[in-house]
Design a protein around this motif. Structure first.
Motif, PDB file in Angstrom:
ATOM      1  N   THR A  43       0.828  -1.210   0.000  1.00 28.22           N
ATOM      2  CA  THR A  43       0.000   0.000   0.000  1.00 28.22           C
ATOM      3  C   THR A  43       0.860   1.257   0.000  1.00 28.22           C
ATOM      4  N   GLN A  44       1.913   1.258   0.790  1.00 28.23           N
ATOM      5  CA  GLN A  44       2.786   2.430   0.865  1.00 28.23           C
ATOM      6  C   GLN A  44       3.547   2.673  -0.432  1.00 28.23           C
ATOM      7  N   SER A  45       3.703   1.636  -1.246  1.00 26.22           N
ATOM      8  CA  SER A  45       4.417   1.798  -2.514  1.00 26.22           C
ATOM      9  C   SER A  45       3.503   2.260  -3.649  1.00 26.22           C
ATOM     10  N   LEU A  46       2.180   2.274  -3.407  1.00 26.06           N
ATOM     11  CA  LEU A  46       1.234   2.683  -4.439  1.00 26.06           C
ATOM     12  C   LEU A  46       1.255   4.199  -4.630  1.00 26.06           C
ATOM     13  N   ASN A  47       0.829   4.634  -5.798  1.00 27.12           N
ATOM     14  CA  ASN A  47       0.698   6.068  -6.039  1.00 27.12           C
ATOM     15  C   ASN A  47      -0.335   6.647  -5.073  1.00 27.12           C
ATOM     16  N   ASP A  48       0.027   7.702  -4.374  1.00 24.84           N
ATOM     17  CA  ASP A  48      -0.828   8.340  -3.362  1.00 24.84           C
ATOM     18  C   ASP A  48      -1.156   7.407  -2.202  1.00 24.84           C
ATOM     19  N   ASN A  49      -0.474   6.285  -2.113  1.00 19.50           N
ATOM     20  CA  ASN A  49      -0.638   5.345  -0.993  1.00 19.50           C
ATOM     21  C   ASN A  49      -2.077   4.868  -0.802  1.00 19.50           C
ATOM     22  N   HIS A  50      -2.793   4.650  -1.889  1.00 20.10           N
ATOM     23  CA  HIS A  50      -4.152   4.143  -1.718  1.00 20.10           C
ATOM     24  C   HIS A  50      -4.535   3.206  -2.862  1.00 20.10           C
ATOM     25  N   TRP A  51      -5.512   2.342  -2.559  1.00 19.77           N
ATOM     26  CA  TRP A  51      -6.066   1.418  -3.532  1.00 19.77           C
ATOM     27  C   TRP A  51      -7.262   2.081  -4.219  1.00 19.77           C
ATOM     28  N   PHE A  52      -7.639   1.543  -5.370  1.00 18.59           N
ATOM     29  CA  PHE A  52      -8.873   1.963  -6.026  1.00 18.59           C
ATOM     30  C   PHE A  52     -10.028   1.124  -5.481  1.00 18.59           C
ATOM     31  N   GLU A  53     -11.155   1.774  -5.232  1.00 16.72           N
ATOM     32  CA  GLU A  53     -12.361   1.043  -4.839  1.00 16.72           C
ATOM     33  C   GLU A  53     -13.344   1.076  -6.004  1.00 16.72           C
ATOM     34  N   LEU A  54     -13.671  -0.103  -6.517  1.00 17.78           N
ATOM     35  CA  LEU A  54     -14.620  -0.213  -7.624  1.00 17.78           C
ATOM     36  C   LEU A  54     -15.887  -0.901  -7.130  1.00 17.78           C
ATOM     37  N   ARG A  55     -17.017  -0.374  -7.528  1.00 25.00           N
ATOM     38  CA  ARG A  55     -18.301  -0.987  -7.175  1.00 25.00           C
ATOM     39  C   ARG A  55     -18.909  -1.571  -8.442  1.00 25.00           C
ATOM     40  N   ILE A  56     -18.964  -2.879  -8.474  1.00 24.60           N
ATOM     41  CA  ILE A  56     -19.438  -3.597  -9.659  1.00 24.60           C
ATOM     42  C   ILE A  56     -20.870  -4.055  -9.401  1.00 24.60           C
ATOM     43  N   ASN A  57     -21.801  -3.574 -10.209  1.00 20.78           N
ATOM     44  CA  ASN A  57     -23.208  -3.950 -10.065  1.00 20.78           C
ATOM     45  C   ASN A  57     -23.566  -5.054 -11.054  1.00 20.78           C
ATOM     46  N   ILE A  58     -24.220  -6.081 -10.546  1.00 19.24           N
ATOM     47  CA  ILE A  58     -24.661  -7.198 -11.385  1.00 19.24           C
ATOM     48  C   ILE A  58     -26.157  -7.037 -11.646  1.00 19.24           C
ATOM     49  N   TYR A  59     -26.513  -6.882 -12.917  1.00 13.51           N
ATOM     50  CA  TYR A  59     -27.912  -6.769 -13.327  1.00 13.51           C
ATOM     51  C   TYR A  59     -28.296  -8.040 -14.081  1.00 13.51           C
ATOM     52  N   ASP A  60     -29.528  -8.471 -13.916  1.00 16.53           N
ATOM     53  CA  ASP A  60     -30.016  -9.594 -14.716  1.00 16.53           C
ATOM     54  C   ASP A  60     -31.540  -9.609 -14.680  1.00 16.53           C
ATOM     55  N   SER A  61     -32.135  -9.352 -15.824  1.00 15.79           N
ATOM     56  CA  SER A  61     -33.602  -9.301 -15.895  1.00 15.79           C
ATOM     57  C   SER A  61     -34.229 -10.666 -15.670  1.00 15.79           C
ATOM     58  N   GLU A  62     -33.423 -11.739 -15.840  1.00 12.72           N
ATOM     59  CA  GLU A  62     -33.939 -13.093 -15.633  1.00 12.72           C
ATOM     60  C   GLU A  62     -33.621 -13.619 -14.236  1.00 12.72           C
ATOM     61  N   GLY A  63     -32.976 -12.793 -13.438  1.00 12.68           N
ATOM     62  CA  GLY A  63     -32.707 -13.176 -12.055  1.00 12.68           C
ATOM     63  C   GLY A  63     -31.562 -14.155 -11.860  1.00 12.68           C
ATOM     64  N   LYS A  64     -30.697 -14.307 -12.844  1.00 14.59           N
ATOM     65  CA  LYS A  64     -29.584 -15.262 -12.731  1.00 14.59           C
ATOM     66  C   LYS A  64     -28.366 -14.590 -12.091  1.00 14.59           C
TER      67      LYS A  64
ATOM     68  N   GLN B  15     -24.327  -5.833  -5.671  1.00 12.30           N
ATOM     69  CA  GLN B  15     -23.122  -5.011  -5.773  1.00 12.30           C
ATOM     70  C   GLN B  15     -21.932  -5.688  -5.090  1.00 12.30           C
ATOM     71  N   VAL B  16     -20.822  -5.704  -5.814  1.00 12.89           N
ATOM     72  CA  VAL B  16     -19.563  -6.247  -5.301  1.00 12.89           C
ATOM     73  C   VAL B  16     -18.558  -5.105  -5.206  1.00 12.89           C
ATOM     74  N   ARG B  17     -17.943  -4.957  -4.042  1.00 13.23           N
ATOM     75  CA  ARG B  17     -16.942  -3.902  -3.839  1.00 13.23           C
ATOM     76  C   ARG B  17     -15.553  -4.509  -3.976  1.00 13.23           C
ATOM     77  N   LEU B  18     -14.842  -4.051  -4.994  1.00 13.46           N
ATOM     78  CA  LEU B  18     -13.510  -4.557  -5.302  1.00 13.46           C
ATOM     79  C   LEU B  18     -12.466  -3.505  -4.956  1.00 13.46           C
ATOM     80  N   PHE B  19     -11.468  -3.909  -4.171  1.00 19.11           N
ATOM     81  CA  PHE B  19     -10.333  -3.038  -3.891  1.00 19.11           C
ATOM     82  C   PHE B  19      -9.147  -3.546  -4.701  1.00 19.11           C
ATOM     83  N   THR B  20      -8.544  -2.662  -5.486  1.00 19.27           N
ATOM     84  CA  THR B  20      -7.500  -3.073  -6.413  1.00 19.27           C
ATOM     85  C   THR B  20      -6.445  -1.985  -6.547  1.00 19.27           C
ATOM     86  N   PHE B  21      -5.201  -2.385  -6.826  1.00 15.03           N
ATOM     87  CA  PHE B  21      -4.182  -1.387  -7.132  1.00 15.03           C
ATOM     88  C   PHE B  21      -4.048  -1.189  -8.637  1.00 15.03           C
ATOM     89  N   THR B  22      -4.979  -1.798  -9.400  1.00 16.84           N
ATOM     90  CA  THR B  22      -5.038  -1.606 -10.847  1.00 16.84           C
ATOM     91  C   THR B  22      -6.051  -0.510 -11.161  1.00 16.84           C
TER      92      THR B  22
END
Length: 257
Positions: A184-205, A245-252
């Motif tokens: 974490t300390q070696s990352l730019n600005d010393n922080h990870w990216f937080e991405l919120r991935i939403n899963i949609y499915d009209s058929e409920g899968k 919703q899935v919360r992903l923490f990534t250094f990408t």
């Protein structure tokens, strides 16, 4: 996502019976005679590279090997098989090389390497040099910015490796406690990216799509899932739809993901 894992172990066999020893390792233990770099790339954390040399060395090195055999088993199994098959008479000596740890790097890679050198009082080495210098109670840390679940190509390792004069158990314990913070300390600005991935499915899968997402995340090793929940998304004004919703923490970066 793995931050680090073990690499292969190294055994050095001194013998006057080069061919007999290599044949034993191939027939009895399913070994494969191989070039060093090819064997290094094919080896997993449960593999052992065996360097067979003649007896005219005070300390054996990779360059001294007359033959190199890759065995997809741990060193203790190999040594017990040699004893149980009464193969000790063909050998003059067996030495164990240093342990090997593969560690994920991100952000300012030089900063991470320098910090670990300071913590462990390590020294920078090249791969073959480190294996030759290191003893059984030493540890080499190699760094890559690629996924480390499977094999890592030699070209994907950073040029810098660290030889640490401490046993791997001690090094691994420290990395378990401090590894995430150091990355974490070696990352730019010393922080990870937080991405919120939403899963949609009209058929409920949702479950099927969730499993697909988890499979991709585990293979790419792009981050850590630190939260999941049902939520509402307002795609149209005053109209909401349920989404998982899935919360992903990534250094990408989001663009790379």
């Amino acid at each position: 996502m793995l931050l680090f894992r073990m690499g292969p172990r190294y055994l050095f066999f001194r013998t006057e019976n080069i061919d007999e020893t290599s044949n034993f390792l191939e027939v009895k233990l399913g070994g494969e005679t191989i070039d060093f770099m090819e064997g290094f790339e094919k080896a997993s954390e449960n593999s052992t590279l065996c360097f067979i040399t003649d007896t005219h060395h005070d300390k054996t090195r990779v360059e001294d090997a007359k033959k190199i055999v890759l065995i997809n088993d741990v060193a203790s199994v190999i040594l017990s098989s040699i004893i149980n098959n009464n193969a000790c008479d063909t050998l003059n000596r067996i030495d164990m090389g240093p342990s090997f740890i593969v560690m994920r790097a991100a952000g300012n890679e030089d900063e991470l390497v320098d910090k670990l050198k300071e913590i462990f009082s390590g020294e920078e080495v090249k791969l073959i040099e480190g294996i030759g210098i290191g003893e059984k109670d030493d540890t080499i840390i190699a760094f890559t910015n690629k996924a480390i679940t499977g094999s890592v190509a030699s070209s994907d390792f950073l040029n810098k490796m660290i030889l640490i004069h401490k046993p791997s158990a001690e090094v691994r314990e420290k990395l378990r406690l401090e590894g995430l913070r150091l990355i974490t300390q070696s990352l730019n600005d010393n922080h990870w990216f937080e991405l919120r991935i939403n899963i949609y499915d009209s058929e409920g899968k949702y479950q099927e799509n969730y499993e697909r997402l988890m499979y991709i995340m585990s293979k790419l090793e792009v981050g850590m899932i630190l939260g999941e929940s049902w939520t509402k998304d307002y795609a149209v004004l005053l109209y909401s739809v349920m989404t998982y919703q899935v919360r992903l923490f990534t250094f990408t970066t989001p663009q790379e993901v």
